[in-house]
Design an enzyme around this catalytic site. Structure first.
Site, short mmCIF file in Angstrom:
data_model
loop_
_atom_site.label_atom_id
_atom_site.label_comp_id
_atom_site.label_asym_id
_atom_site.label_seq_id
_atom_site.Cartn_x
_atom_site.Cartn_y
_atom_site.Cartn_z
N ASP A 17 -3.40 -18.30 -0.34
CA ASP A 17 -4.41 -18.84 -0.75
C ASP A 17 -5.15 -19.96 -0.07
O ASP A 17 -6.30 -19.91 -0.17
CB ASP A 17 -3.65 -19.11 -2.19
CG ASP A 17 -2.52 -20.19 -2.01
OD1 ASP A 17 -1.94 -20.06 -0.81
OD2 ASP A 17 -2.12 -20.79 -3.01
N ASP A 60 -6.28 -6.85 4.10
CA ASP A 60 -7.55 -6.22 3.21
C ASP A 60 -8.47 -7.27 2.78
O ASP A 60 -9.70 -7.28 2.97
CB ASP A 60 -7.04 -5.26 2.24
CG ASP A 60 -8.32 -4.56 1.49
OD1 ASP A 60 -9.11 -4.18 2.27
OD2 ASP A 60 -8.31 -4.43 0.31
N ASP A 110 -12.31 -8.89 4.49
CA ASP A 110 -13.72 -8.79 3.62
C ASP A 110 -14.17 -10.33 3.85
O ASP A 110 -15.58 -10.52 4.03
CB ASP A 110 -13.68 -8.42 2.42
CG ASP A 110 -13.74 -6.78 2.33
OD1 ASP A 110 -13.42 -6.21 3.11
OD2 ASP A 110 -14.23 -6.31 1.22
N LYS A 166 2.82 -15.52 1.97
CA LYS A 166 3.06 -15.98 0.64
C LYS A 166 4.54 -16.53 0.55
O LYS A 166 5.24 -15.79 -0.54
CB LYS A 166 2.53 -15.08 -0.53
CG LYS A 166 2.51 -15.90 -1.89
CD LYS A 166 1.24 -17.10 -2.16
CE LYS A 166 1.23 -17.70 -3.50
NZ LYS A 166 0.38 -18.78 -3.31
N TYR A 210 0.93 -1.13 0.05
CA TYR A 210 0.08 0.14 0.11
C TYR A 210 0.82 1.28 0.06
O TYR A 210 0.27 2.28 -0.38
CB TYR A 210 -0.97 0.03 1.30
CG TYR A 210 -2.26 -0.75 1.11
CD1 TYR A 210 -2.39 -1.82 0.49
CD2 TYR A 210 -3.43 0.01 1.46
CE1 TYR A 210 -3.70 -2.36 0.27
CE2 TYR A 210 -4.84 -0.48 1.19
CZ TYR A 210 -4.84 -1.67 0.71
OH TYR A 210 -5.96 -2.39 0.54
C1 IPM Z 1 -10.47 -1.05 4.08
C2 IPM Z 1 -10.77 -0.24 2.68
C3 IPM Z 1 -9.70 0.47 2.29
C4 IPM Z 1 -8.43 -0.37 2.06
C5 IPM Z 1 -9.76 1.28 1.08
C6 IPM Z 1 -10.84 2.15 1.17
C7 IPM Z 1 -8.64 2.31 0.81
O1 IPM Z 1 -10.72 -1.20 1.70
O2 IPM Z 1 -10.24 -0.33 4.88
O3 IPM Z 1 -10.34 -2.40 4.06
O4 IPM Z 1 -8.15 -0.99 1.09
O5 IPM Z 1 -7.49 -0.45 3.25
MG MG Z 2 -11.05 -3.30 2.48
#
Ligand code: IPM
Ligand code: MG
Length: 361
Positions: A225, A249, A253, A192, A141
Protein backbone atom coordinates in the site's frame (compact mmCIF):
# COMPACT_ATOMS: atom_id res chain seq x y z
CA UNK A 1 21.68 -21.12 -31.53
CA UNK A 2 19.33 -21.17 -34.49
CA UNK A 3 17.80 -17.83 -33.45
CA UNK A 4 14.19 -18.74 -34.03
CA UNK A 5 11.37 -16.42 -32.95
CA UNK A 6 7.69 -17.28 -32.55
CA UNK A 7 5.35 -14.37 -33.18
CA UNK A 8 1.94 -14.48 -31.51
CA UNK A 9 -0.01 -11.38 -32.50
CA UNK A 10 -3.09 -12.27 -30.44
CA UNK A 11 -6.30 -10.29 -30.32
CA UNK A 12 -7.67 -6.76 -30.41
CA UNK A 13 -4.93 -4.32 -31.35
CA UNK A 14 -2.43 -7.22 -31.23
CA UNK A 15 -2.23 -7.79 -35.01
CA UNK A 16 -1.80 -4.05 -35.73
CA UNK A 17 0.95 -3.36 -33.22
CA UNK A 18 2.66 -6.60 -34.19
CA UNK A 19 2.64 -5.71 -37.89
CA UNK A 20 4.51 -2.50 -37.01
CA UNK A 21 6.95 -4.35 -34.73
CA UNK A 22 7.57 -6.99 -37.38
CA UNK A 23 8.63 -4.34 -39.88
CA UNK A 24 11.12 -3.05 -37.31
CA UNK A 25 12.36 -6.59 -36.66
CA UNK A 26 12.77 -7.17 -40.37
CA UNK A 27 14.70 -3.94 -40.77
CA UNK A 28 17.13 -4.50 -37.89
CA UNK A 29 17.67 -8.14 -38.86
CA UNK A 30 18.65 -7.15 -42.40
CA UNK A 31 20.64 -4.10 -41.43
CA UNK A 32 22.79 -5.75 -38.77
CA UNK A 33 22.65 -9.25 -40.30
CA UNK A 34 21.47 -10.80 -37.09
CA UNK A 35 20.43 -14.08 -38.72
CA UNK A 36 17.08 -14.19 -36.96
CA UNK A 37 14.13 -16.02 -38.44
CA UNK A 38 10.51 -16.15 -37.33
CA UNK A 39 7.19 -17.83 -37.78
CA UNK A 40 3.66 -17.10 -36.60
CA UNK A 41 1.31 -18.90 -34.27
CA UNK A 42 -1.98 -18.36 -32.48
CA UNK A 43 -2.71 -17.62 -28.83
CA UNK A 44 -5.70 -16.35 -26.88
CA UNK A 45 -8.97 -15.54 -28.61
CA UNK A 46 -7.47 -16.13 -32.05
CA UNK A 47 -6.53 -19.63 -30.93
CA UNK A 48 -9.97 -20.26 -29.43
CA UNK A 49 -11.52 -19.35 -32.77
CA UNK A 50 -9.17 -21.62 -34.70
CA UNK A 51 -8.74 -24.57 -32.30
CA UNK A 52 -11.23 -24.17 -29.46
CA UNK A 53 -8.56 -23.56 -26.79
CA UNK A 54 -6.41 -20.50 -25.98
CA UNK A 55 -3.06 -22.32 -25.99
CA UNK A 56 -3.31 -25.15 -28.53
CA UNK A 57 -0.82 -28.01 -28.71
CA UNK A 58 0.46 -26.69 -32.06
CA UNK A 59 1.36 -23.35 -30.47
CA UNK A 60 2.92 -25.10 -27.50
CA UNK A 61 5.13 -27.11 -29.85
CA UNK A 62 6.19 -23.96 -31.71
CA UNK A 63 6.89 -22.17 -28.41
CA UNK A 64 8.98 -25.08 -27.17
CA UNK A 65 11.16 -24.88 -30.31
CA UNK A 66 11.58 -21.12 -30.33
CA UNK A 67 14.39 -19.22 -28.60
CA UNK A 68 12.13 -16.26 -28.02
CA UNK A 69 8.46 -15.40 -28.33
CA UNK A 70 7.08 -12.06 -29.33
CA UNK A 71 3.53 -11.52 -28.15
CA UNK A 72 0.97 -8.83 -28.95
CA UNK A 73 -1.96 -8.99 -26.56
CA UNK A 74 -4.82 -11.39 -25.84
CA UNK A 75 -8.47 -11.18 -24.87
CA UNK A 76 -11.61 -9.27 -25.73
CA UNK A 77 -15.36 -9.12 -25.14
CA UNK A 78 -15.99 -11.79 -27.76
CA UNK A 79 -14.50 -14.46 -25.43
CA UNK A 80 -15.59 -13.12 -22.06
CA UNK A 81 -18.61 -15.34 -21.69
CA UNK A 82 -16.93 -18.64 -22.36
CA UNK A 83 -15.95 -21.11 -19.68
CA UNK A 84 -13.27 -19.66 -17.37
CA UNK A 85 -10.70 -22.40 -17.93
CA UNK A 86 -10.45 -21.74 -21.67
CA UNK A 87 -10.61 -17.95 -21.76
CA UNK A 88 -7.86 -16.10 -23.67
CA UNK A 89 -6.07 -14.94 -20.49
CA UNK A 90 -5.69 -18.58 -19.45
CA UNK A 91 -3.66 -19.15 -22.61
CA UNK A 92 -1.29 -16.40 -21.55
CA UNK A 93 -0.96 -17.78 -18.02
CA UNK A 94 -0.43 -21.26 -19.43
CA UNK A 95 2.38 -20.28 -21.78
CA UNK A 96 4.10 -18.34 -18.97
CA UNK A 97 3.79 -21.27 -16.63
CA UNK A 98 4.64 -24.11 -19.03
CA UNK A 99 7.75 -22.35 -20.30
CA UNK A 100 8.70 -21.46 -16.72
CA UNK A 101 8.97 -17.75 -17.54
CA UNK A 102 9.15 -16.76 -13.89
CA UNK A 103 11.02 -13.46 -14.18
CA UNK A 104 8.98 -10.60 -15.58
CA UNK A 105 10.96 -7.41 -16.19
CA UNK A 106 8.89 -4.27 -16.67
CA UNK A 107 11.00 -1.17 -17.10
CA UNK A 108 9.24 2.15 -16.53
CA UNK A 109 11.43 4.68 -18.27
CA UNK A 110 10.32 8.20 -18.99
CA UNK A 111 11.34 9.44 -22.39
CA UNK A 112 12.21 13.11 -21.77
CA UNK A 113 10.11 14.03 -24.82
CA UNK A 114 7.03 12.68 -23.02
CA UNK A 115 7.39 14.46 -19.67
CA UNK A 116 4.23 16.42 -20.49
CA UNK A 117 2.23 13.28 -21.18
CA UNK A 118 2.60 12.04 -17.60
CA UNK A 119 -0.25 12.75 -15.24
CA UNK A 120 2.35 13.83 -12.66
CA UNK A 121 4.30 17.08 -12.66
CA UNK A 122 7.28 16.99 -15.00
CA UNK A 123 9.81 17.54 -12.19
CA UNK A 124 8.50 14.53 -10.27
CA UNK A 125 8.96 12.15 -13.20
CA UNK A 126 11.87 13.71 -15.15
CA UNK A 127 14.61 11.11 -15.56
CA UNK A 128 12.45 8.31 -14.16
CA UNK A 129 14.00 4.86 -14.66
CA UNK A 130 12.44 2.08 -12.59
CA UNK A 131 12.71 -1.63 -13.25
CA UNK A 132 9.89 -3.70 -11.82
CA UNK A 133 10.81 -7.36 -11.42
CA UNK A 134 7.56 -9.28 -11.05
CA UNK A 135 7.39 -12.97 -10.14
CA UNK A 136 5.26 -14.42 -12.92
CA UNK A 137 4.60 -18.12 -12.46
CA UNK A 138 3.58 -18.41 -8.81
CA UNK A 139 1.68 -16.69 -6.06
CA UNK A 140 -2.07 -16.25 -6.03
CA UNK A 141 -2.28 -16.49 -9.84
CA UNK A 142 -1.47 -20.19 -9.70
CA UNK A 143 -1.95 -21.25 -6.06
CA UNK A 144 -4.23 -24.18 -5.21
CA UNK A 145 -6.91 -24.56 -4.02
CA UNK A 146 -8.86 -22.07 -6.06
CA UNK A 147 -12.40 -21.86 -7.30
CA UNK A 148 -15.96 -20.88 -6.56
CA UNK A 149 -17.80 -23.26 -4.21
CA UNK A 150 -21.20 -23.44 -2.63
CA UNK A 151 -21.48 -23.15 1.13
CA UNK A 152 -23.91 -25.18 3.20
CA UNK A 153 -26.35 -22.27 3.34
CA UNK A 154 -26.41 -22.19 -0.46
CA UNK A 155 -24.31 -19.03 -0.71
CA UNK A 156 -21.43 -19.05 -3.15
CA UNK A 157 -17.86 -18.43 -1.98
CA UNK A 158 -14.86 -17.60 -4.15
CA UNK A 159 -11.36 -18.51 -2.98
CA UNK A 160 -7.73 -18.34 -4.11
CA UNK A 161 -4.47 -19.20 -2.43
CA UNK A 162 -1.32 -17.11 -2.27
CA UNK A 163 1.70 -19.42 -1.99
CA UNK A 164 5.43 -18.96 -2.42
CA UNK A 165 8.13 -21.51 -1.65
CA UNK A 166 11.55 -20.29 -0.56
CA UNK A 167 13.12 -21.47 -3.81
CA UNK A 168 10.65 -19.41 -5.87
CA UNK A 169 11.36 -16.31 -3.79
CA UNK A 170 15.11 -16.82 -4.00
CA UNK A 171 15.26 -17.20 -7.76
CA UNK A 172 13.28 -14.03 -8.44
CA UNK A 173 15.18 -12.07 -5.79
CA UNK A 174 18.42 -13.23 -7.39
CA UNK A 175 17.29 -11.84 -10.75
CA UNK A 176 16.47 -8.52 -9.08
CA UNK A 177 19.83 -8.33 -7.28
CA UNK A 178 21.78 -9.24 -10.42
CA UNK A 179 19.97 -6.61 -12.50
CA UNK A 180 20.36 -4.01 -9.75
CA UNK A 181 24.10 -4.57 -9.76
CA UNK A 182 24.13 -3.45 -13.42
CA UNK A 183 22.30 -0.20 -12.62
CA UNK A 184 21.66 1.73 -9.36
CA UNK A 185 22.44 -1.15 -6.94
CA UNK A 186 19.19 -0.57 -5.04
CA UNK A 187 16.40 -3.09 -4.60
CA UNK A 188 13.08 -2.40 -2.94
CA UNK A 189 11.17 -5.57 -2.12
CA UNK A 190 7.42 -5.02 -1.92
CA UNK A 191 5.21 -7.20 0.29
CA UNK A 192 2.38 -7.16 2.80
CA UNK A 193 4.36 -8.81 5.57
CA UNK A 194 2.31 -7.10 8.27
CA UNK A 195 -0.72 -9.17 7.29
CA UNK A 196 0.16 -12.08 4.99
CA UNK A 197 2.40 -14.94 6.16
CA UNK A 198 3.33 -15.76 2.57
CA UNK A 199 4.96 -12.36 2.24
CA UNK A 200 6.48 -12.55 5.72
CA UNK A 201 8.46 -15.50 4.34
CA UNK A 202 9.11 -13.45 1.20
CA UNK A 203 10.67 -10.62 3.22
CA UNK A 204 12.77 -12.99 5.33
CA UNK A 205 14.04 -14.94 2.31
CA UNK A 206 14.95 -11.83 0.31
CA UNK A 207 16.78 -10.40 3.32
CA UNK A 208 18.77 -13.61 3.90
CA UNK A 209 19.81 -13.81 0.26
CA UNK A 210 20.96 -10.20 0.25
CA UNK A 211 23.01 -10.71 3.41
CA UNK A 212 24.59 -13.93 2.16
CA UNK A 213 25.26 -13.08 -1.49
CA UNK A 214 24.63 -9.44 -2.32
CA UNK A 215 26.16 -7.29 0.44
CA UNK A 216 26.78 -4.47 -2.06
CA UNK A 217 23.13 -4.10 -2.96
CA UNK A 218 21.12 -1.68 -0.87
CA UNK A 219 17.95 -3.57 0.04
CA UNK A 220 14.81 -1.94 1.41
CA UNK A 221 11.33 -3.31 2.08
CA UNK A 222 8.00 -1.64 1.60
CA UNK A 223 4.41 -2.67 2.20
CA UNK A 224 2.46 -2.70 -1.04
CA UNK A 225 0.00 0.00 0.00
CA UNK A 226 2.85 2.35 0.83
CA UNK A 227 4.66 1.39 -2.39
CA UNK A 228 1.55 2.31 -4.40
CA UNK A 229 1.54 5.68 -2.69
CA UNK A 230 5.30 6.28 -2.99
CA UNK A 231 5.16 5.52 -6.72
CA UNK A 232 3.01 8.58 -7.30
CA UNK A 233 4.52 10.68 -4.50
CA UNK A 234 8.24 10.32 -5.22
CA UNK A 235 8.80 7.67 -7.90
CA UNK A 236 12.47 8.49 -8.42
CA UNK A 237 13.37 6.92 -5.06
CA UNK A 238 13.04 3.52 -6.77
CA UNK A 239 15.67 1.69 -8.79
CA UNK A 240 14.72 -2.01 -8.95
CA UNK A 241 11.43 -3.12 -7.37
CA UNK A 242 10.96 -6.85 -6.77
CA UNK A 243 7.58 -8.28 -5.86
CA UNK A 244 5.14 -11.16 -6.26
CA UNK A 245 2.79 -11.87 -9.12
CA UNK A 246 -0.32 -9.93 -8.02
CA UNK A 247 1.39 -6.89 -6.52
CA UNK A 248 3.64 -6.74 -9.58
CA UNK A 249 0.65 -6.78 -11.90
CA UNK A 250 -0.87 -3.80 -10.13
CA UNK A 251 2.27 -1.75 -9.48
CA UNK A 252 3.51 -2.14 -13.05
CA UNK A 253 0.34 -0.59 -14.46
CA UNK A 254 0.74 2.26 -11.99
CA UNK A 255 4.40 2.75 -12.89
CA UNK A 256 3.46 2.69 -16.57
CA UNK A 257 1.25 5.72 -16.19
CA UNK A 258 4.13 7.68 -14.66
CA UNK A 259 5.82 7.44 -18.02
CA UNK A 260 2.91 9.02 -19.85
CA UNK A 261 1.23 6.02 -21.36
CA UNK A 262 1.09 2.29 -20.88
CA UNK A 263 1.46 2.28 -24.67
CA UNK A 264 5.19 2.89 -24.17
CA UNK A 265 6.03 -0.01 -21.86
CA UNK A 266 7.69 -3.22 -23.04
CA UNK A 267 8.28 -6.31 -20.93
CA UNK A 268 10.38 -9.45 -20.86
CA UNK A 269 9.43 -12.73 -19.22
CA UNK A 270 12.45 -14.95 -18.79
CA UNK A 271 13.19 -18.49 -17.73
CA UNK A 272 16.38 -19.57 -15.98
CA UNK A 273 18.29 -19.94 -19.26
CA UNK A 274 17.43 -16.65 -20.96
CA UNK A 275 14.64 -17.94 -23.14
CA UNK A 276 12.00 -15.30 -23.07
CA UNK A 277 8.64 -14.05 -24.09
CA UNK A 278 8.45 -10.35 -24.93
CA UNK A 279 5.27 -8.36 -24.90
CA UNK A 280 3.90 -4.87 -24.31
CA UNK A 281 2.54 -4.36 -20.77
CA UNK A 282 -0.78 -3.13 -22.10
CA UNK A 283 -3.74 -5.27 -23.05
CA UNK A 284 -5.57 -5.94 -26.29
CA UNK A 285 -7.64 -2.69 -26.10
CA UNK A 286 -10.60 -4.06 -28.07
CA UNK A 287 -12.28 -0.63 -27.97
CA UNK A 288 -9.67 0.82 -30.33
CA UNK A 289 -8.85 -2.31 -32.34
CA UNK A 290 -8.84 -2.07 -36.12
CA UNK A 291 -8.72 1.73 -36.16
CA UNK A 292 -4.99 2.23 -36.77
CA UNK A 293 -4.66 4.39 -33.64
CA UNK A 294 -2.92 2.08 -31.15
CA UNK A 295 0.61 2.91 -30.05
CA UNK A 296 3.03 0.26 -31.41
CA UNK A 297 6.04 1.55 -29.45
CA UNK A 298 5.68 -0.79 -26.46
CA UNK A 299 5.80 -3.76 -28.84
CA UNK A 300 8.68 -2.27 -30.80
CA UNK A 301 10.56 -1.72 -27.53
CA UNK A 302 9.76 -5.33 -26.63
CA UNK A 303 11.66 -6.34 -29.77
CA UNK A 304 14.61 -4.37 -28.38
CA UNK A 305 14.36 -6.23 -25.06
CA UNK A 306 14.28 -9.53 -26.93
CA UNK A 307 17.46 -8.66 -28.82
CA UNK A 308 19.12 -7.65 -25.54
CA UNK A 309 18.10 -10.46 -23.20
CA UNK A 310 17.71 -13.55 -25.39
CA UNK A 311 19.97 -12.85 -28.35
CA UNK A 312 22.55 -10.69 -26.55
CA UNK A 313 22.53 -8.18 -29.41
CA UNK A 314 23.03 -5.02 -27.37
CA UNK A 315 23.89 -2.85 -30.36
CA UNK A 316 20.69 -3.83 -32.15
CA UNK A 317 18.62 -3.26 -29.00
CA UNK A 318 20.11 0.19 -28.54
CA UNK A 319 19.54 1.06 -32.20
CA UNK A 320 15.81 0.37 -31.83
CA UNK A 321 15.60 2.34 -28.60
CA UNK A 322 17.41 5.27 -30.20
CA UNK A 323 15.11 5.09 -33.23
CA UNK A 324 12.11 5.34 -30.91
CA UNK A 325 13.74 8.37 -29.28
CA UNK A 326 14.30 9.86 -32.74
CA UNK A 327 10.67 9.60 -33.83
CA UNK A 328 9.60 11.21 -30.55
CA UNK A 329 12.13 13.98 -31.25
CA UNK A 330 10.49 14.42 -34.66
CA UNK A 331 7.28 15.22 -32.78
CA UNK A 332 5.37 12.14 -33.90
CA UNK A 333 2.74 10.99 -31.40
CA UNK A 334 0.02 8.38 -31.34
CA UNK A 335 -3.24 9.49 -29.68
CA UNK A 336 -2.32 8.14 -26.22
CA UNK A 337 0.79 10.34 -25.95
CA UNK A 338 -0.45 13.29 -27.98
CA UNK A 339 0.13 16.81 -26.68
CA UNK A 340 -0.22 20.27 -28.20
CA UNK A 341 2.15 21.16 -31.01
CA UNK A 342 2.92 17.54 -31.83
CA UNK A 343 1.99 15.62 -34.97
CA UNK A 344 -0.62 12.94 -34.47
CA UNK A 345 0.05 9.71 -36.37
CA UNK A 346 -1.51 6.27 -36.56
CA UNK A 347 -0.10 2.84 -35.76
CA UNK A 348 1.24 2.20 -39.26
CA UNK A 349 2.86 5.62 -39.66
CA UNK A 350 4.50 5.34 -36.24
CA UNK A 351 5.96 1.92 -37.09
CA UNK A 352 7.18 3.14 -40.47
CA UNK A 353 8.80 6.18 -38.83
CA UNK A 354 10.82 3.90 -36.52
CA UNK A 355 11.91 1.82 -39.53
CA UNK A 356 12.98 5.01 -41.32
CA UNK A 357 14.85 6.23 -38.25
CA UNK A 358 16.77 2.94 -38.15
CA UNK A 359 18.12 3.76 -41.58
CA UNK A 360 19.78 6.80 -40.09
CA UNK A 361 22.03 4.74 -37.79
C1 IPM B 1 -0.42 -8.46 -17.46
C2 IPM B 1 -1.88 -8.71 -17.67
C3 IPM B 1 -2.17 -10.17 -17.40
C4 IPM B 1 -1.81 -10.46 -15.97
C5 IPM B 1 -3.63 -10.62 -17.71
C6 IPM B 1 -4.02 -10.30 -19.13
C7 IPM B 1 -3.84 -12.08 -17.41
O1 IPM B 1 -2.65 -7.87 -16.87
O2 IPM B 1 0.39 -9.08 -18.17
O3 IPM B 1 -0.08 -7.63 -16.62
O4 IPM B 1 -2.62 -10.24 -15.05
O5 IPM B 1 -0.69 -10.93 -15.74
MG1 MG C 1 -1.51 -6.40 -15.84
Amino acid sequence: MKKQILILAGDGIGPEIMAAAEKVLHKINAKLQLGLSWEHGVLGGAAIDAHGVPYPAATAAQAEQADAILLGAVGGPKWEQIERSIRPERGLLQIRSELNLFANLRPAILYPQLADASSLKAEIVAGLDILIVRELTGGIYFGQPRGIRELENGEKQGFNTDVYAESEIKRIAKVAFELASLRGSKVCSVDKANVLEVTELWRQTVTELQQAEYPDIQLSHMYVDNAAMQLVRAPKQFDVVVTGNLFGDILSDEAAMLTGSIGMLPSASLDEKGKGMYEPCHGSAPDIAGQNIANPLATILSVAMMLRYTFREEEAAKAIESAVGAVLDQGLRTADIMSTGMQKVGTIAMGDAVVAALDAF
